[in-house]
Design a protein around this motif. Structure first.
Motif, PDB file in Angstrom:
ATOM      1  N   TRP A 103       0.855  -1.187   0.000  1.00 57.17           N
ATOM      2  CA  TRP A 103       0.000   0.000   0.000  1.00 57.17           C
ATOM      3  C   TRP A 103       0.889   1.234   0.000  1.00 57.17           C
ATOM      4  N   PRO A 104       0.617   2.254  -0.833  1.00 58.37           N
ATOM      5  CA  PRO A 104      -0.448   2.305  -1.833  1.00 58.37           C
ATOM      6  C   PRO A 104       0.053   1.961  -3.237  1.00 58.37           C
ATOM      7  N   GLY A 105       0.526   0.749  -3.407  1.00 58.80           N
ATOM      8  CA  GLY A 105       0.993   0.300  -4.704  1.00 58.80           C
ATOM      9  C   GLY A 105      -0.109  -0.388  -5.482  1.00 58.80           C
ATOM     10  N   SER A 106       0.260  -0.886  -6.671  1.00 59.20           N
ATOM     11  CA  SER A 106      -0.727  -1.517  -7.547  1.00 59.20           C
ATOM     12  C   SER A 106       0.000  -2.190  -8.698  1.00 59.20           C
ATOM     13  N   LEU A 107      -0.756  -2.853  -9.539  1.00 61.97           N
ATOM     14  CA  LEU A 107      -0.200  -3.437 -10.763  1.00 61.97           C
ATOM     15  C   LEU A 107       0.487  -2.385 -11.613  1.00 61.97           C
ATOM     16  N   ALA A 108      -0.046  -1.158 -11.627  1.00 56.96           N
ATOM     17  CA  ALA A 108       0.530  -0.090 -12.448  1.00 56.96           C
ATOM     18  C   ALA A 108       1.966   0.234 -12.062  1.00 56.96           C
ATOM     19  N   GLU A 109       2.356  -0.128 -10.845  1.00 51.22           N
ATOM     20  CA  GLU A 109       3.706   0.140 -10.366  1.00 51.22           C
ATOM     21  C   GLU A 109       4.765  -0.574 -11.198  1.00 51.22           C
ATOM     22  N   TYR A 110       4.389  -1.661 -11.878  1.00 51.67           N
ATOM     23  CA  TYR A 110       5.374  -2.530 -12.517  1.00 51.67           C
ATOM     24  C   TYR A 110       5.368  -2.471 -14.039  1.00 51.67           C
ATOM     25  N   THR A 111       4.584  -1.592 -14.625  1.00 53.62           N
ATOM     26  CA  THR A 111       4.458  -1.621 -16.085  1.00 53.62           C
ATOM     27  C   THR A 111       5.770  -1.296 -16.801  1.00 53.62           C
ATOM     28  N   LYS A 112       6.664  -0.533 -16.173  1.00 56.56           N
ATOM     29  CA  LYS A 112       7.931  -0.198 -16.815  1.00 56.56           C
ATOM     30  C   LYS A 112       8.912  -1.367 -16.844  1.00 56.56           C
ATOM     31  N   VAL A 113       8.724  -2.352 -15.982  1.00 58.16           N
ATOM     32  CA  VAL A 113       9.726  -3.407 -15.848  1.00 58.16           C
ATOM     33  C   VAL A 113       9.260  -4.756 -16.385  1.00 58.16           C
ATOM     34  N   ILE A 114       7.982  -4.879 -16.724  1.00 52.02           N
ATOM     35  CA  ILE A 114       7.468  -6.175 -17.173  1.00 52.02           C
ATOM     36  C   ILE A 114       8.165  -6.632 -18.452  1.00 52.02           C
ATOM     37  N   GLY A 115       8.321  -5.739 -19.428  1.00 49.47           N
ATOM     38  CA  GLY A 115       8.990  -6.106 -20.671  1.00 49.47           C
ATOM     39  C   GLY A 115      10.428  -6.560 -20.457  1.00 49.47           C
ATOM     40  N   PRO A 116      11.279  -5.746 -19.817  1.00 52.09           N
ATOM     41  CA  PRO A 116      12.665  -6.167 -19.612  1.00 52.09           C
ATOM     42  C   PRO A 116      12.806  -7.448 -18.801  1.00 52.09           C
TER      43      PRO A 116
END
Length: 387
Positions: A103-116
């Motif tokens: 908290w207060p994180g979310s799935l959106a926190e990781y969108t920059k790193v999912i590809g790499p």
């Protein structure tokens, strides 16, 4: 038992977005703070500007499209519907990795790193560093169900994540987590050691060792000073959420401005910036996070995890009685994260530390703030234990 896995898409009705804009326009604002800084909380001018942008310019549909590009699912575990993204690598030897925010994180926190992380060769990396990512949403958060009874503490969540890994067919996997995720990840290491190749809690959960207090390093003195400052000036949110989450929840679920202030204060305080939050995250990125609490009305339900587990985890950070973790552990210490243990403090709990690195920049949300460094840290540690 219902162990099916069902594809999921985020589809927010336009009426909800219209209602959000109406509520923002109708906000009853307080008078300005009586100080020229953030010491009384989020300044009125800052929040009014952010909420005006939210109502007039922010584009949820772009975020919705971006999130829906990720393979998302729901499944029922221990009677509760759990939402998760499951992004498989194109490299068949990839290591499954469960990633848990707080908290207060979310799935959106990781969108920059999912590809790499899932396809390193597309970013100039080595296929040997690839991961199959599993990003579950905590109970009461985002598009997971809200528990209707007590008992969903960090230990129960860890057991649910272990069952999720097994349901996905992963007999060997790693685990990473920050904020509540580091507690869940630590508990996974204790409860599913047979299947976990290693854990990466950020930061590791460790109390200052009383035996070291007469011989502190400069790093440890600074860490203790940061912890004291946080307890003195920054812990009000935790006191409220761990004791009366229902009471604060009425405001967080009803008022978008209140929710925005409640969350924005933490990003301002916990990220590593020099007085300008936009240097590490854009207003759109901040509002993406807020929306993943506003749309599912998760202000109260997310706060209840504090009521369930805050006392237990606080004891882990302060007690001289240590519940150890034996699985291989990697520790990446971001300098503006709090609490911030030293290696000798952490080694009292994590008895097999294989990797320890203190970085030069970064705060509480490293995947968002320092995505390149975050990716390097995961690749480096799990490269030591994935075989």
């Amino acid at each position: 038992m219902d162990d099916g896995i069902v594809p999921y898409r985020i589809e927010v009705p336009e009426t909800e977005l219209t209602e959000l804009r109406r509520r923002l326009a109708a906000t009853r604002w307080p008078e300005p703070e009586t100080v020229p800084d953030w010491s009384q909380g989020v300044p009125l001018a800052y929040l009014r500007k952010l909420c005006r942008y939210w109502a007039e310019e922010y584009d949820w549909r772009a975020t919705e499209t971006r999130l829906n590009a990720l393979p998302q699912y729901r499944t029922v575990i221990d009677g509760l519907g759990i939402h998760f993204a499951h992004v498989r690598s194109p490299h068949p030897e990839a290591l499954p990795l469960i990633v848990t925010n707080g908290w207060p994180g979310s799935l959106a926190e990781y969108t920059k790193v999912i590809g790499p992380l899932t396809d390193p060769t597309a970013y100039g990396g080595d296929p040997a560093d690839a991961f199959h990512l599993v990003l579950p949403t905590l109970p009461g958060y985002g598009f997971s169900d809200k528990p209707t009874g007590a008992g969903w503490d960090v230990g129960r969540i860890a057991e649910a994540w272990a069952r999720l890994a097994a349901r996905l067919g992963y007999d060997r996997y790693g685990a990473h987590g920050s904020d509540w995720g580091n507690s869940v990840t630590t508990a996974i290491g204790q409860r599913d050691a047979e299947h976990v190749v290693g854990i990466h809690p950020v930061p590791p959960i460790a109390a200052p060792d009383p035996a070291t207090l007469d011989d502190l390093t400069d790093f440890e003195r600074e860490s203790l000073a940061m912890l004291a400052e946080e307890q003195r000036d920054g812990s009000g949110y935790a006191a409220q959420q761990s004791t009366r989450p229902q009471t604060i929840g009425y405001g967080l679920v009803d008022s978008p401005a209140a929710l925005c202030a409640w969350i924005a204060e933490k990003y301002w305080t916990w990220t590593d910036h020099d007085g300008d939050l936009t240097a590490v995250m854009s207003p759109d990125e901040l509002l993406d996070v807020v929306m993943l609490y506003w749309l599912p009305a998760a202000g109260a339900s997310s706060a209840r995890l504090y009521w369930e587990s805050f006392a237990q985890v606080s004891e882990w950070f302060t007690s001289s009685t240590v519940d150890t973790v034996a699985v291989p552990t990697g520790c990446s210490i971001f300098p503006r994260d709090v609490p911030r243990p030293s290696r000798r403090w952490a080694a009292k709990r994590y008895i097999d530390i294989r990797y320890w690195n203190v970085l030069d920049r970064g705060g509480h949300f490293p995947a968002l703030e320092r995505p390149d460094a975050f990716v390097r840290e995961l690749r480096t540690f799990f490269g030591m234990v994935r075989r």
